[in-house]
Design a protein around this motif. Structure first.
Motif, PDB file in Angstrom:
ATOM      1  N   ASN A  40      17.417  14.926  10.307  1.00 33.80           N
ATOM      2  CA  ASN A  40      17.444  14.803  11.759  1.00 33.80           C
ATOM      3  C   ASN A  40      16.233  13.979  12.190  1.00 33.80           C
ATOM      4  O   ASN A  40      15.171  14.038  11.566  1.00 33.80           O
ATOM      5  CB  ASN A  40      17.382  16.181  12.411  1.00 33.80           C
ATOM      6  N   LEU A  41      16.383  13.237  13.278  1.00 34.62           N
ATOM      7  CA  LEU A  41      15.305  12.358  13.739  1.00 34.62           C
ATOM      8  C   LEU A  41      14.957  12.638  15.197  1.00 34.62           C
ATOM      9  O   LEU A  41      15.852  12.835  16.024  1.00 34.62           O
ATOM     10  CB  LEU A  41      15.704  10.887  13.614  1.00 34.62           C
ATOM     11  N   LEU A  54      17.523   1.614  14.721  1.00 36.04           N
ATOM     12  CA  LEU A  54      18.511   2.463  14.049  1.00 36.04           C
ATOM     13  C   LEU A  54      19.658   1.671  13.432  1.00 36.04           C
ATOM     14  O   LEU A  54      20.359   2.177  12.550  1.00 36.04           O
ATOM     15  CB  LEU A  54      19.079   3.474  15.049  1.00 36.04           C
ATOM     16  N   TYR A  58      22.262   3.070  10.729  1.00 38.80           N
ATOM     17  CA  TYR A  58      23.273   3.886  11.395  1.00 38.80           C
ATOM     18  C   TYR A  58      24.358   3.106  12.119  1.00 38.80           C
ATOM     19  O   TYR A  58      25.210   3.715  12.771  1.00 38.80           O
ATOM     20  CB  TYR A  58      22.593   4.826  12.409  1.00 38.80           C
ATOM     21  N   ILE A 340      27.264  12.780  12.963  1.00 43.00           N
ATOM     22  CA  ILE A 340      25.939  12.483  13.513  1.00 43.00           C
ATOM     23  C   ILE A 340      26.058  12.341  15.023  1.00 43.00           C
ATOM     24  O   ILE A 340      26.963  11.673  15.527  1.00 43.00           O
ATOM     25  CB  ILE A 340      25.355  11.192  12.912  1.00 43.00           C
ATOM     26  N   LEU A 342      23.918  11.365  18.617  1.00 46.11           N
ATOM     27  CA  LEU A 342      22.759  10.619  19.109  1.00 46.11           C
ATOM     28  C   LEU A 342      22.572  10.857  20.604  1.00 46.11           C
ATOM     29  O   LEU A 342      23.536  10.833  21.371  1.00 46.11           O
ATOM     30  CB  LEU A 342      22.946   9.122  18.849  1.00 46.11           C
ATOM     31  N   SER A 344      19.894   9.144  23.304  1.00 43.73           N
ATOM     32  CA  SER A 344      18.786   8.197  23.447  1.00 43.73           C
ATOM     33  C   SER A 344      18.038   8.341  24.773  1.00 43.73           C
ATOM     34  O   SER A 344      17.154   7.533  25.072  1.00 43.73           O
ATOM     35  CB  SER A 344      19.297   6.756  23.289  1.00 43.73           C
ATOM     36  N   LYS A 367      24.117  16.245  12.104  1.00 45.13           N
ATOM     37  CA  LYS A 367      22.765  15.710  12.229  1.00 45.13           C
ATOM     38  C   LYS A 367      22.559  15.182  13.644  1.00 45.13           C
ATOM     39  O   LYS A 367      23.491  14.677  14.272  1.00 45.13           O
ATOM     40  CB  LYS A 367      22.533  14.580  11.221  1.00 45.13           C
ATOM     41  N   ILE A 369      20.028  12.741  16.307  1.00 44.68           N
ATOM     42  CA  ILE A 369      18.991  11.727  16.496  1.00 44.68           C
ATOM     43  C   ILE A 369      18.640  11.741  17.974  1.00 44.68           C
ATOM     44  O   ILE A 369      19.508  11.535  18.830  1.00 44.68           O
ATOM     45  CB  ILE A 369      19.477  10.324  16.095  1.00 44.68           C
TER      46      ILE A 369
END
Length: 537
Positions: A40-41, A54, A58, A340, A342, A344, A367, A369
């Motif tokens: 994980n980010l 990314l 990704y 995943i 995301l 942002s 996961k 991000i």
């Protein structure tokens, strides 16, 4: 298709292509149980640059994106600070002052801010991916037109209405009680919501059917179709039925007879009511329920504030948090257990919280991000995730009290990888960082894991019938030596393998025609980096 014109559009139209690539730099001190790969980010930095960072890893791999950008109400005072290479644009923005209610061009600036970010977000989505964007009336109509232009109007999935406020606003004549969540897919044909959970309390088994609890569904449906218009007779009482006026039966005559023989048609307690179809709980659970466009069951903005206060033990941490239940519903209905997600515009970190909670609930390996540009990326965004991973003392939910488990790597953005920095030696990325970026810009390929040279000729990646090579060390004297130059001996060794090859190097000792005869495409760095970086996306 109609398009939306706004001041500055011509200057930001291709800005996402010129954004410099900046590698992600892990910060072990702010990370929690960081893993070597595919962790994980949480990224602290400008989200436009973070999205570009990314891409090499990704691009085409994110299943679900959720963003909660500034609503541009005139009260946020957000700052437009994208470094667009246009003197006209720079003159317009002048000192990059806060965009507030007194700025008559705030809608144009908001669109200039969103345009390149939406383009990069689209590049990150998988072919069956989907993006959700929270917004209100200030920009909803503008956002819809921009999304139609970037994603295609045919890829609109739906507009969700979130009932975010249940108390009345006394300082306004119309009390605002909803926000919008626009939902677009990369391809509407490839994306579909996952079915929701069935309310088992509505099912019963009053006739002790061995197939279990059931519910009675109407047999009639809208419209009139001749093949679905026929007389139904109750074999027990002789009572006959026709579809109501303007309607027809759900099934063909043949399928109805099969259902009747299977004890799935009922006519009420006395046998004289209109026919109904028995739908069993087991079937309903297998199929699930459809998603509705009005969400009133996912908590409110007030609930989100209280949730954050319980996590930190104090209030007034964040002005507009989103409830975890809202994000849970988005993630649960649009992703699988290994996808995943995301965010942002990460804010308080509710998206990551929701992902970890769902993983705990169903054993998934989703996961997340997160990208947050503000200073609270560590003290609020990441800190919230540290707390829910480790456990929150006194939490009502047992799983949260014990800790949801998991890990994340906290990153910042490194120096841009550009021609000038590499020529002077002031900005030389690590081998794996440069290799990943070159692979993406040259071929559109993204890959997880570290890309290191596998042999002395610089082989770092294989895809199909093509090999990718990079002669490079992050040391300016080495790059100016003959060791950084492709030799004929190396070229013949590469040719002998019998596969196409792409070679990145500072120079070569032979012509491109000679290399073309060997099936090798030569790309000179750092100049190739500049050319691909400007148009590779």
């Amino acid at each position: 298709m109609p398009t939306l014109e706004f001041k500055g559009k011509q200057h930001v139209y291709a800005h996402h292509l010129t954004v410099p690539y900046r590698p992600l730099i892990p910060d072990d001190g702010k990370s929690l149980h960081p893993a070597e790969a595919d962790d994980n980010l949480i990224i602290h930095g400008d989200n436009l640059h973070a999205l570009k960072a990314l891409l090499p890893r990704y691009a085409g791999k994110i299943k679900c994106i959720y963003i909660d950008p500034p609503y541009n109400t005139g009260n946020e005072g957000w700052v437009y600070n994208d470094n667009v290479n246009s003197t006209l644009m720079q003159q317009w923005l002048k000192d990059n002052g806060p965009v507030d209610g007194e700025d008559l061009e705030r809608h144009d600036k908001w669109l200039c801010m969103m345009w390149p970010r939406l383009h990069l977000l689209r590049e990150l989505l998988a072919d069956d991916g989907v993006i959700f964007i929270s917004i209100d009336d200030n920009e909803q109509h503008h956002l819809r037109m921009v999304m139609d232009e970037i994603f295609g109007e045919e890829n609109l999935v739906t507009t969700i209405i979130w009932h975010h406020r249940k108390s009345s606003q006394n300082d306004i004549d119309v009390s605002l009680s909803h926000n919008y969540i626009l939902c677009y897919a990369i391809s509407r044909k490839l994306f579909s919501f996952r079915a929701g959970e069935v309310d088992a309390s509505k099912f019963s088994n009053r006739d002790d059917d061995p197939r279990g609890p059931w519910i009675a569904d109407p047999m009639d449906a809208p419209n009139i179709r001749e093949n679905l218009t026929y007389k139904i007779t109750n074999p027990a009482t002789g009572t006959t039925h026709w579809p109501p006026e303007g309607r027809c039966w759900r099934f063909s005559k043949e399928r109805f007879e099969e259902a009747l023989n299977d004890n799935r048609i009922i006519f009420g307690k006395r046998g004289h009511s209109k026919p109904q179809y028995k739908r069993f709980l087991s079937e309903a659970e297998e199929r699930g329920t459809n998603i509705f466009t009005i969400w009133s069951d996912v908590g409110t903005a007030t609930d989100a504030t209280r949730e954050l206060k319980r996590l930190f033990g104090r209030g007034e941490l964040f002005p507009t948090p989103k409830p975890t239940n809202l994000l849970s519903k988005i993630v649960k209905t649009s992703t699988g257990k290994d996808d995943i997600i995301l965010d942002s515009f990460a804010g308080s970190g509710a998206t990551a919280h929701a992902v970890l909670a769902l993983n705990k609930e169903d054993g998934g390996n989703r996961k997340f991000i997160l990208v947050e540009c503000e200073d609270y990326a560590d003290t609020i965004t990441a800190e919230r995730i540290r707390r829910v991973i480790n456990g929150v003392h006194g939490a009502r939910d047992q799983a949260l009290r014990e800790g949801l488990g998991g890990s994340f790597t906290y990153c910042t953005l490194g120096n841009p990888i550009d021609v000038e920095g590499m020529l002077t030696g002031e900005s030389l990325p690590e081998y794996s960082q440069l290799a990943a970026y070159l692979l993406y810009t040259a071929s559109g390929l993204s890959t997880s894991g570290k890309l290191d040279p596998q042999n002395d000729d610089g082989l770092f990646y294989r895809n199909g019938n093509t090999d990718y090579y990079l002669l490079y060390q992050p040391e300016i004297h080495w790059l100016r030596s003959n060791a950084a130059v492709l030799t004929e001996q190396q070229a013949r060794r590469i040719h002998a393998i019998g596969r196409k090859a792409v070679m990145f190097a500072a120079d070569k000792f032979m012509s491109q025609r000679f290399l073309s005869d060997l099936g090798i495409t030569f790309c000179q760095i750092p100049y190739e980096l500049h050319r691909n970086g400007s148009g590779g996306v």
